[in-house]
Design an enzyme around this catalytic site. Structure first.
Site, PDB file in Angstrom:
ATOM      1  N   CYS A  93    -122.304 -82.273 -21.334  1.00 23.38           N
ATOM      2  CA  CYS A  93    -122.664 -81.076 -21.459  1.00 23.38           C
ATOM      3  C   CYS A  93    -124.275 -80.771 -22.146  1.00 23.38           C
ATOM      4  O   CYS A  93    -125.506 -81.717 -21.413  1.00 23.38           O
ATOM      5  CB  CYS A  93    -122.382 -80.085 -22.203  1.00 23.38           C
ATOM      6  N   HIS A 189    -117.384 -78.831 -20.859  1.00 22.85           N
ATOM      7  CA  HIS A 189    -116.803 -78.925 -22.098  1.00 22.85           C
ATOM      8  C   HIS A 189    -115.465 -78.949 -22.588  1.00 22.85           C
ATOM      9  O   HIS A 189    -114.026 -79.172 -21.344  1.00 22.85           O
ATOM     10  CB  HIS A 189    -117.640 -77.775 -22.906  1.00 22.85           C
TER      11      HIS A 189
HETATM   12  N1  GLN Z   1    -127.623 -76.615 -25.729  1.00 21.75           N
HETATM   13  C1  GLN Z   1    -127.833 -76.758 -24.348  1.00 21.75           C
HETATM   14  C2  GLN Z   1    -127.906 -75.539 -22.452  1.00 21.75           C
HETATM   15  O1  GLN Z   1    -127.589 -74.119 -23.480  1.00 21.75           O
HETATM   16  C3  GLN Z   1    -125.958 -77.448 -23.794  1.00 21.75           C
HETATM   17  C4  GLN Z   1    -125.652 -76.542 -24.300  1.00 21.75           C
HETATM   18  C5  GLN Z   1    -123.372 -77.068 -24.480  1.00 21.75           C
HETATM   19  O2  GLN Z   1    -123.303 -78.668 -24.634  1.00 21.75           O
HETATM   20  N2  GLN Z   1    -123.242 -76.203 -24.018  1.00 21.75           N
HETATM   21  O3  GLN Z   1    -127.912 -75.857 -21.910  1.00 21.75           O
END
Ligand code: GLN
Length: 239
Positions: A93, A189
Protein backbone atom coordinates in the site's frame (compact mmCIF):
# COMPACT_ATOMS: atom_id res chain seq x y z
CA UNK A 1 20.29 -21.74 5.68
CA UNK A 2 19.36 -18.36 7.03
CA UNK A 3 17.07 -15.55 5.89
CA UNK A 4 17.37 -11.99 7.17
CA UNK A 5 14.31 -9.79 6.78
CA UNK A 6 14.66 -6.02 6.86
CA UNK A 7 11.55 -4.22 8.08
CA UNK A 8 11.73 -0.62 6.99
CA UNK A 9 10.33 1.98 9.34
CA UNK A 10 7.72 -0.08 11.24
CA UNK A 11 7.23 2.87 13.60
CA UNK A 12 5.79 4.88 10.70
CA UNK A 13 4.71 2.38 8.05
CA UNK A 14 2.64 -0.24 9.84
CA UNK A 15 -0.99 0.44 8.95
CA UNK A 16 -3.42 -2.41 9.70
CA UNK A 17 -0.64 -4.44 11.29
CA UNK A 18 1.49 -5.03 8.20
CA UNK A 19 3.99 -6.34 10.75
CA UNK A 20 2.01 -9.62 10.88
CA UNK A 21 3.45 -10.37 7.46
CA UNK A 22 6.92 -10.51 9.03
CA UNK A 23 5.72 -13.06 11.58
CA UNK A 24 4.30 -15.16 8.77
CA UNK A 25 7.60 -15.11 6.83
CA UNK A 26 9.57 -15.98 9.98
CA UNK A 27 7.27 -18.87 10.88
CA UNK A 28 7.23 -20.36 7.40
CA UNK A 29 11.04 -20.33 7.39
CA UNK A 30 11.26 -21.85 10.86
CA UNK A 31 8.75 -24.60 10.06
CA UNK A 32 11.16 -25.67 7.31
CA UNK A 33 14.18 -25.54 9.58
CA UNK A 34 15.46 -22.33 7.97
CA UNK A 35 16.85 -19.82 10.44
CA UNK A 36 15.07 -16.45 10.23
CA UNK A 37 15.92 -13.08 11.69
CA UNK A 38 14.22 -9.69 11.38
CA UNK A 39 15.95 -6.35 11.66
CA UNK A 40 13.64 -3.38 12.18
CA UNK A 41 15.02 -0.07 10.95
CA UNK A 42 14.00 3.29 12.33
CA UNK A 43 14.21 6.38 10.20
CA UNK A 44 17.77 7.34 11.13
CA UNK A 45 19.30 3.86 11.19
CA UNK A 46 21.84 3.07 8.47
CA UNK A 47 20.76 0.15 6.26
CA UNK A 48 23.24 -2.32 4.82
CA UNK A 49 21.20 -3.93 2.03
CA UNK A 50 23.91 -6.52 1.40
CA UNK A 51 22.94 -8.14 4.72
CA UNK A 52 19.24 -8.44 3.81
CA UNK A 53 17.41 -11.20 1.94
CA UNK A 54 13.86 -9.82 2.06
CA UNK A 55 12.79 -6.20 2.56
CA UNK A 56 9.30 -5.25 3.75
CA UNK A 57 7.94 -1.76 3.31
CA UNK A 58 4.49 -1.40 4.86
CA UNK A 59 1.57 0.98 4.45
CA UNK A 60 1.05 4.38 6.01
CA UNK A 61 -1.13 7.45 5.95
CA UNK A 62 -0.24 10.33 3.61
CA UNK A 63 1.22 12.19 6.62
CA UNK A 64 3.53 9.33 7.54
CA UNK A 65 4.54 8.79 3.91
CA UNK A 66 5.48 12.47 3.77
CA UNK A 67 7.73 12.00 6.83
CA UNK A 68 9.43 8.94 5.36
CA UNK A 69 9.90 10.38 1.90
CA UNK A 70 12.70 12.79 2.90
CA UNK A 71 14.72 9.85 4.23
CA UNK A 72 14.19 7.75 1.14
CA UNK A 73 16.49 9.97 -0.92
CA UNK A 74 19.40 8.83 1.27
CA UNK A 75 18.80 5.11 0.81
CA UNK A 76 17.67 5.20 -2.82
CA UNK A 77 20.98 4.34 -4.45
CA UNK A 78 21.63 1.29 -2.27
CA UNK A 79 18.00 0.15 -2.42
CA UNK A 80 18.01 0.44 -6.23
CA UNK A 81 21.20 -1.64 -6.47
CA UNK A 82 19.59 -4.29 -4.21
CA UNK A 83 16.49 -4.43 -6.43
CA UNK A 84 18.46 -4.56 -9.69
CA UNK A 85 20.50 -7.43 -8.23
CA UNK A 86 17.24 -9.39 -7.68
CA UNK A 87 16.90 -8.57 -3.98
CA UNK A 88 13.44 -9.60 -2.73
CA UNK A 89 11.02 -6.83 -1.72
CA UNK A 90 7.42 -6.85 -0.58
CA UNK A 91 5.94 -3.34 -0.60
CA UNK A 92 2.42 -2.85 0.69
CA UNK A 93 0.00 0.00 0.00
CA UNK A 94 1.77 3.20 1.15
CA UNK A 95 5.05 1.27 0.71
CA UNK A 96 3.93 0.22 -2.78
CA UNK A 97 3.35 3.84 -3.69
CA UNK A 98 6.77 4.76 -2.29
CA UNK A 99 8.69 2.33 -4.52
CA UNK A 100 7.38 4.33 -7.48
CA UNK A 101 8.37 7.72 -8.86
CA UNK A 102 5.94 9.86 -6.88
CA UNK A 103 2.63 10.06 -5.06
CA UNK A 104 0.81 13.30 -5.78
CA UNK A 105 -1.71 14.34 -3.13
CA UNK A 106 -3.76 17.48 -2.52
CA UNK A 107 -1.36 18.30 0.32
CA UNK A 108 1.71 18.03 -1.87
CA UNK A 109 4.09 15.80 -3.72
CA UNK A 110 5.67 12.77 -2.07
CA UNK A 111 8.80 11.77 -3.96
CA UNK A 112 9.28 8.02 -4.15
CA UNK A 113 12.28 5.73 -4.45
CA UNK A 114 11.83 5.27 -8.21
CA UNK A 115 12.73 1.58 -7.98
CA UNK A 116 9.99 0.56 -10.41
CA UNK A 117 8.29 2.39 -13.24
CA UNK A 118 5.04 3.48 -11.57
CA UNK A 119 3.48 6.64 -10.18
CA UNK A 120 0.46 7.42 -8.03
CA UNK A 121 -2.00 10.29 -7.94
CA UNK A 122 -4.73 10.89 -5.42
CA UNK A 123 -8.20 10.41 -6.87
CA UNK A 124 -11.77 11.20 -5.92
CA UNK A 125 -12.70 9.22 -2.80
CA UNK A 126 -11.02 6.12 -1.44
CA UNK A 127 -11.00 2.59 -2.83
CA UNK A 128 -11.91 0.47 0.17
CA UNK A 129 -12.96 -3.15 0.54
CA UNK A 130 -12.22 -6.78 0.03
CA UNK A 131 -10.38 -7.77 -3.11
CA UNK A 132 -9.70 -10.98 -5.01
CA UNK A 133 -7.06 -11.40 -7.73
CA UNK A 134 -6.03 -14.02 -10.20
CA UNK A 135 -2.31 -14.09 -10.84
CA UNK A 136 -0.47 -16.11 -13.45
CA UNK A 137 2.29 -16.65 -10.86
CA UNK A 138 0.01 -18.83 -8.73
CA UNK A 139 -2.75 -21.41 -9.01
CA UNK A 140 -4.42 -20.16 -5.86
CA UNK A 141 -6.24 -16.80 -5.95
CA UNK A 142 -4.85 -13.85 -3.99
CA UNK A 143 -7.29 -12.43 -1.44
CA UNK A 144 -7.06 -9.30 0.69
CA UNK A 145 -8.32 -5.92 1.72
CA UNK A 146 -7.54 -2.55 0.15
CA UNK A 147 -7.92 1.02 1.39
CA UNK A 148 -6.24 3.73 -0.64
CA UNK A 149 -6.87 7.20 -1.96
CA UNK A 150 -4.05 6.95 -4.49
CA UNK A 151 -4.52 5.60 -8.03
CA UNK A 152 -1.42 3.88 -9.34
CA UNK A 153 -0.32 3.72 -12.96
CA UNK A 154 2.17 0.90 -13.66
CA UNK A 155 2.91 1.88 -17.26
CA UNK A 156 4.16 -1.18 -19.18
CA UNK A 157 5.08 -3.17 -16.04
CA UNK A 158 3.65 -6.56 -15.17
CA UNK A 159 0.81 -6.43 -12.63
CA UNK A 160 0.68 -8.81 -9.68
CA UNK A 161 -2.76 -9.93 -10.79
CA UNK A 162 -6.06 -9.32 -12.51
CA UNK A 163 -8.84 -8.01 -10.29
CA UNK A 164 -11.79 -10.39 -10.12
CA UNK A 165 -13.42 -8.57 -7.22
CA UNK A 166 -12.54 -5.10 -5.88
CA UNK A 167 -10.76 -2.05 -7.28
CA UNK A 168 -7.01 -2.64 -7.63
CA UNK A 169 -4.39 -0.17 -8.85
CA UNK A 170 -6.73 2.51 -10.09
CA UNK A 171 -10.29 1.18 -10.00
CA UNK A 172 -10.66 0.91 -13.78
CA UNK A 173 -7.85 -0.91 -15.59
CA UNK A 174 -8.68 -4.18 -13.81
CA UNK A 175 -5.15 -4.85 -12.58
CA UNK A 176 -3.57 -4.87 -9.16
CA UNK A 177 -0.03 -4.50 -7.90
CA UNK A 178 3.23 -4.93 -9.72
CA UNK A 179 5.96 -7.51 -10.20
CA UNK A 180 9.40 -6.34 -11.18
CA UNK A 181 12.38 -8.73 -10.87
CA UNK A 182 11.98 -10.00 -7.27
CA UNK A 183 9.84 -7.07 -6.14
CA UNK A 184 6.14 -7.42 -5.38
CA UNK A 185 4.17 -4.23 -4.80
CA UNK A 186 0.50 -4.44 -3.84
CA UNK A 187 -2.36 -2.52 -2.26
CA UNK A 188 -3.41 -5.61 -0.28
CA UNK A 189 -3.08 -4.75 3.38
CA UNK A 190 -2.74 -6.28 6.78
CA UNK A 191 -2.50 -10.05 6.79
CA UNK A 192 -1.55 -10.35 3.12
CA UNK A 193 0.87 -13.23 3.68
CA UNK A 194 -1.08 -15.28 6.27
CA UNK A 195 -4.06 -15.17 3.90
CA UNK A 196 -1.86 -15.95 0.90
CA UNK A 197 0.85 -18.43 1.91
CA UNK A 198 1.73 -18.86 -1.78
CA UNK A 199 2.99 -15.25 -1.87
CA UNK A 200 4.95 -15.76 1.36
CA UNK A 201 6.61 -18.84 -0.15
CA UNK A 202 7.34 -17.03 -3.42
CA UNK A 203 9.26 -14.40 -1.43
CA UNK A 204 11.13 -16.92 0.73
CA UNK A 205 12.01 -19.19 -2.18
CA UNK A 206 13.31 -16.33 -4.33
CA UNK A 207 15.40 -15.10 -1.39
CA UNK A 208 16.83 -18.58 -0.80
CA UNK A 209 17.58 -19.16 -4.47
CA UNK A 210 19.39 -15.86 -4.76
CA UNK A 211 21.50 -16.65 -1.73
CA UNK A 212 22.06 -20.40 -2.04
CA UNK A 213 21.36 -21.26 -5.67
CA UNK A 214 18.37 -22.61 -7.57
CA UNK A 215 18.72 -26.16 -6.23
CA UNK A 216 17.75 -25.27 -2.63
CA UNK A 217 15.50 -27.66 -0.77
CA UNK A 218 12.10 -26.12 -0.16
CA UNK A 219 9.63 -28.61 1.33
CA UNK A 220 5.95 -27.73 1.12
CA UNK A 221 3.96 -27.12 4.30
CA UNK A 222 0.48 -28.23 5.28
CA UNK A 223 -1.54 -25.19 4.23
CA UNK A 224 -4.97 -26.78 4.43
CA UNK A 225 -6.31 -24.22 6.92
CA UNK A 226 -4.89 -21.29 4.96
CA UNK A 227 -6.37 -22.69 1.76
CA UNK A 228 -9.75 -23.11 3.41
CA UNK A 229 -9.69 -19.49 4.60
CA UNK A 230 -8.63 -18.28 1.16
CA UNK A 231 -11.35 -20.33 -0.46
CA UNK A 232 -13.97 -19.02 1.95
CA UNK A 233 -13.18 -15.43 0.90
CA UNK A 234 -13.41 -16.36 -2.79
CA UNK A 235 -16.76 -18.10 -2.28
CA UNK A 236 -18.06 -15.15 -0.31
CA UNK A 237 -17.26 -12.51 -2.90
CA UNK A 238 -17.28 -14.29 -6.22
CA UNK A 239 -20.75 -15.77 -6.05
N1 GLN B 1 -1.87 7.02 2.08
C1 GLN B 1 -1.99 6.19 0.92
C2 GLN B 1 -3.34 6.33 0.24
O1 GLN B 1 -4.30 6.70 0.86
C3 GLN B 1 -1.71 4.76 1.30
C4 GLN B 1 -2.68 4.26 2.31
C5 GLN B 1 -2.36 2.97 2.90
O2 GLN B 1 -1.20 2.56 3.06
N2 GLN B 1 -3.44 2.31 3.27
O3 GLN B 1 -3.47 6.07 -0.94
Amino acid sequence: MKITIGHLYPDLLNLYGDRGNIQCLMKRCQWRGIEAETIAFELNDPIDFSKLDIVLLGGGSDREQMLVCEKLKEIRKDFKAYVEDYGVVIAICGGYQLIGKYYKTEQGMITGLDLVDLYTEQGEGRLIGNIVLESDLFDMPIVGFENHGGRTCINQCKPLGKVVYGSGNDGHTGFEGIIYKNVIGTYLHGPLLPKNPHIADWLILHALQKKYGTEVEFPSLDDSEEKEANDYICQRFLK
